[in-house]
Design an enzyme around this catalytic site. Sequence first.
Site, PDB file in Angstrom:
ATOM      1  N   HIS A   1      -2.548   7.166   5.034  1.00  0.00           N
ATOM      2  CA  HIS A   1      -3.122   6.020   4.322  1.00  0.00           C
ATOM      3  C   HIS A   1      -4.298   5.419   5.087  1.00  0.00           C
ATOM      4  CE1 HIS A   1      -3.739   2.226   2.409  1.00  0.00           C
ATOM      5  NE2 HIS A   1      -3.125   1.538   3.361  1.00  0.00           N
TER       6      HIS A   1
ATOM      7  N   HIS B   1     -14.325   5.697   4.962  1.00  0.00           N
ATOM      8  CA  HIS B   1     -15.757   5.461   5.036  1.00  0.00           C
ATOM      9  C   HIS B   1     -16.403   5.431   3.648  1.00  0.00           C
ATOM     10  CE1 HIS B   1     -20.037   6.501   5.688  1.00  0.00           C
ATOM     11  NE2 HIS B   1     -19.890   5.798   6.806  1.00  0.00           N
TER      12      HIS B   1
ATOM     13  N   ASN C   1     -10.436   0.938   1.815  1.00  0.00           N
ATOM     14  CA  ASN C   1      -8.985   0.932   1.662  1.00  0.00           C
ATOM     15  C   ASN C   1      -8.673   0.676   0.183  1.00  0.00           C
ATOM     16  OD1 ASN C   1      -6.251   0.393   1.556  1.00  0.00           O
ATOM     17  ND2 ASN C   1      -6.225  -0.855   3.404  1.00  0.00           N
TER      18      ASN C   1
ATOM     19  N   CYS D   1       0.803  -1.223   0.000  1.00  0.00           N
ATOM     20  CA  CYS D   1       0.000   0.000   0.000  1.00  0.00           C
ATOM     21  C   CYS D   1       0.834   1.270   0.000  1.00  0.00           C
ATOM     22  CB  CYS D   1      -0.925   0.007   1.217  1.00  0.00           C
ATOM     23  SG  CYS D   1      -2.122  -1.340   1.228  1.00  0.00           S
TER      24      CYS D   1
ATOM     25  N   HIS E   1      -1.954  20.126   6.353  1.00  0.00           N
ATOM     26  CA  HIS E   1      -2.852  19.043   5.954  1.00  0.00           C
ATOM     27  C   HIS E   1      -2.132  17.703   6.051  1.00  0.00           C
ATOM     28  CE1 HIS E   1      -5.440  22.234   4.462  1.00  0.00           C
ATOM     29  NE2 HIS E   1      -4.446  22.672   3.724  1.00  0.00           N
TER      30      HIS E   1
ATOM     31  N   HIS F   1      12.205   1.286   5.362  1.00  0.00           N
ATOM     32  CA  HIS F   1      11.702  -0.095   5.369  1.00  0.00           C
ATOM     33  C   HIS F   1      12.430  -0.904   6.443  1.00  0.00           C
ATOM     34  CE1 HIS F   1      15.183  -2.218   3.629  1.00  0.00           C
ATOM     35  NE2 HIS F   1      15.326  -1.185   2.819  1.00  0.00           N
TER      36      HIS F   1
END
Length: 525
Positions: free
Chosen positions: A426, A455, A459, A253, A422, A332
């Site tokens: 994710h 909502h 995802n 993702c 802002h 990572h």
Amino acid sequence: MAGEHALLSAEIVNRGIESSGPDAGSPTFSVRVRRRLPDFLQSVNLNYVKLGYHNLIGHAVYWATIPLLAVVGSLSREALWRKAWEETSYDLATQLAFLVALAFTVAVYFMWKPRPIYLLDFACYRPSDDLKVSNEEFIELARKSGKFNEESLAFQSRILKSSGIGDETYVPKFIFSPDNYATVTEGRAEASTAMISALDELFDKCRVRPKDVGILVVNCSLFNPTPSLSAMIVNHYNMRGNILSYNLGGMGCSAGVIALDLARDMLRANPSSYAVVVSTEAVSFTWYTGRNRSMLIPNCFFRMGCSAVLLSNRRRDFRRAKYRLEHIVRTHKVADGRSFRCVYQEEDEERTKGLCISRDLTEVGGHALKAHITTFGPRVLPFSEQFLFFATLFYRHLFPKKTADSAGTKPYIADYKLAFEHFCVHAASKAVLEAIQKNLRLEDRHMEASLATLHRFGNTSSSSIWYELAYLEAKGRVIGGDRVWQIAFGSGFKCNSAVWKATRRVRRPNRSPWLDCVDRYPEGR
């Protein structure tokens, strides 16, 4: 041990009436122990002290110039001119040397300064309404498919109730077909529809021809056919033969930010170019029809979505660009075994392929986030916050034994609200978003875009951060100079960030996936 216990939480789960065995007819319960995301907050709240501190440090340069201004202000204009020119002699050689040094410095600066990367516009795919499903309809269609037993359906229903996903998300209906298994043909059809729809809108918005694009980067984690998805786009639009085309797969993702990083590097190496970044996921290839609960979780969260972004390194595009790319930071933890396997595609005991979500995911994600913000913070935070951050880090390094037995063991987490207006986090799940909000000390308004996206669209994997930015634009909240933090995390485990700065006030777009529903959010207002 006390510190370890603080990271654990327990809940009692009602599993209903036992249907067989010696306890048939009796209610059954189980105790579930989970690891919470590590709490990064300081033990002492110093908001008021910090406010004065930030004003002092943030304006230190101005405070330092006060004595100089006082001295200069005591001199008249004539006295300043006399000291600068009449009382100081400059011979011809000195003047020439100064001019040569100035010209050389300016030339080196412009030669080595990287070209700015501009975001001209972006588009997010909104599927047709016939693909829209409510949570109740989702469970009913799964039941009718005949692929799940009642226990698996009940588990997915419980997950959906607490997921934060609403009743208007999109899934490809063929996954509910009784005799369907994800095929390459269906995957191509799903990916093609999403990508071409987003790209058509993007090219129309920017008034750019597909043949003008010199760089194309596509990322899709689980569906990677041959020829690639990037080749599919080049073929559809009949793009030019020398286009630099890349296809990223299996990167989870957070791959959208990785694709941006690759596009940025390509733009730096190829002046006066356009780059298109396409981020999507094939829901049909995340669909699992077995009984392993860890592999049923993705069924409940992943939904259809796609984003297409147009980047440029042409200086003349500054006037029509929406944003300028400031930073990309990637972290990572894939060298660690638990991190490597926390999101893992494999077959279950019955050889049914699916995406397994490990119970270590929350803990692994917390450690990845800590490592990420340690690298990310110095690049974006004001000096006042950086000083506090590194002072705390230095103290913990010098006195590890002393801090091990005190509240000082909790690392200092900087106030990122000072660096950004802002936040686009994710939209993985409601629980993850709430944990990040708590531990980064963000307010409800900072998480609004992420929760609304979860909502309304679910995802959507690597494209979710663009649906969130589209939400902010649809609300008319982005003005010139605003800084936007996009942060995504995914398999590996990876945590990646992109920072944008608005070059102008972004007007409410005429085309957006939020046009007919943005006024319904935030919920419960």
